[in-house]
Write a protein that holds these residues in place. Structure first.
Motif, short mmCIF file in Angstrom:
data_model
loop_
_atom_site.label_atom_id
_atom_site.label_comp_id
_atom_site.label_asym_id
_atom_site.label_seq_id
_atom_site.Cartn_x
_atom_site.Cartn_y
_atom_site.Cartn_z
N SER A 1 34.09 50.47 58.35
CA SER A 1 35.11 50.99 57.96
C SER A 1 36.26 49.78 58.51
CB SER A 1 35.55 52.33 58.41
OG SER A 1 34.76 53.25 57.77
N ALA A 2 36.32 49.59 60.02
CA ALA A 2 37.17 48.88 60.54
C ALA A 2 36.88 47.51 60.20
CB ALA A 2 36.88 48.85 62.05
N MET B 1 39.60 46.62 57.20
CA MET B 1 40.93 47.06 57.35
C MET B 1 41.91 46.01 56.46
SD MET B 1 42.66 49.42 58.58
CE MET B 1 41.34 50.12 59.72
N LEU C 1 39.78 56.03 55.60
CA LEU C 1 39.03 54.98 55.59
C LEU C 1 37.96 54.72 54.77
CD1 LEU C 1 38.55 55.16 59.73
CD2 LEU C 1 40.31 53.91 58.38
#
Length: 354
Positions: free
Chosen positions: A111-112, A115, A300
């Protein structure tokens, strides 16, 4: 209403959250590098021993081992070797344990990595589709759910007598919509050996992953378990005794259309079961830990995935029971029943009556 925090209190909260985020990313490193498994299988190690066993650069291994010990994840002995405690090893390496959570770090890291795309979606609409999150997201979800399907699902379904009877009909046909990596389909095929199970998913790599998992599980060549690429309309009309949708309806951009296809696919006397997140009945703030976790997944992953397609219901992870009831009614189901299946992870089981 709770008392608002002072600036110092909230700064402390963010500081501790940062520590938690760093631990998550460090767990991802140890998991993907195979360092936890090397410690679990071969015992305590120095940085040089760990790098020799599992690969990797010794200098990075030393920094990681020290950080893990500083965080209390690993223990360090007087001989300078770092050890993985048994309970921690279960959580991080035992793929059959209901406590297995190493894939969670992989999921959050995936998910990160998206971003920038998430920021773009939040600013201008649109979304970030499942394919954009890549193999780490796809595989981590499958791996994290696998123990629940393998170890808990058969007993959970057996505990609902009339549902179990439908699934045990000789020659019963079962469909698994949104099957992902296929572990739910595999569990159904194992639990009901007289049935045939068909998994369908709109994500082609997930269908390929499911087929590989089934083959490795010894079910790939029996003819009782198959996977197809597509949505619920592939099921046709009136051919199935039961249709399941495990933890996927809230991701779908058009959930009502999916439920319409599910209802049409059922034979007379057939049953539809949706397993989705066990959200609270209504929004409250502040909320408990489970609700906070679900909102995090929604922010997310799940809402951006659903919003990546048009038109979209924009459901998100936090699909409350009344929302599902509304979707079911719009799809032509006459009633929704919450099944008496408890303590099943973060999930709730609904039976939809045609």
């Amino acid at each position: 209403m709770s008392t608002p925090p002072t600036a110092e209190e909230f700064a402390d909260r963010l500081f501790r959250s940062a520590l938690g985020a760093m631990e998550i990313f460090s767990v991802h490193l140890g998991d993907r590098l195979g360092w936890y498994r090397a410690l679990a299988v071969h015992g305590p190690a120095t940085p040089a021993e760990l790098a020799a066993r599992a690969g990797g650069h010794e200098r990075y291994a030393r920094e990681w081992l020290e950080q893990q010990a500083a965080c209390g994840i690993l223990a360090v002995g007087g001989d300078g070797r770092f050890a993985l405690p048994p309970g921690t090893a279960e959580v991080l390496t035992d793929e059959s344990s209901l406590a297995y959570l190493a894939p969670l770090a992989r999921m959050l890291t995936a998910s990160a990595a998206q971003m920038p795309a998430l920021l773009e979606a939040y600013r201008h609409g649109g979304g970030v589709g499942w394919t954009a999150f890549g193999a780490d997201m796809r595989e981590s979800q499958a791996e994290m759910n696998r123990p629940w399907y393998e170890r808990a699902l058969p007993a959970a379904l057996a505990g609902v007598g009339d549902l179990d009877a439908v699934l045990r009909r000789p020659g019963a046909r079962i469909a698994d919509v949104g099957c992902g990596g296929g572990w739910s389909s595999i569990a159904l095929a194992r639990a009901y050996p007289e049935a045939t199970v068909e998994g369908v998913d709109v994500d082609a790599p997930s269908v390929e992953l499911a087929a590989r998992n089934a083959k490795e599980a010894g079910l790939g060549d029996e003819g009782r378990l198959a996977f197809r690429h597509g949505d619920a309309t592939l099921l046709g009309e009136g051919g199935y005794d039961a249709v399941f949708a495990f933890e996927c309806l809230h991701d779908m951009p058009r959930p009502v259309e999916t439920l319409v296809a599910v209802r049409r696919a059922l034979r007379t006397g057939g049953t539809a079961v949706v397993m989705d997140e066990a959200t609270a009945e209504a929004f409250t703030a502040p909320a408990g830990d489970v609700e906070r976790l679900l909102y995090g997944f929604s922010l997310l992953v799940c809402l951006p995935d659903g919003m990546a397609h048009r038109p979209s219901a924009g459901t998100g992870t936090v699909m409350r029971p009344d929302t599902l009831r509304r979707y079911a009614a719009e799809a032509g189901f006459r009633d929704v029943e919450i099944l008496p299946i408890e303590d099943f992870g973060f999930w709730r089981f609904y039976r939809l009556h045609a």
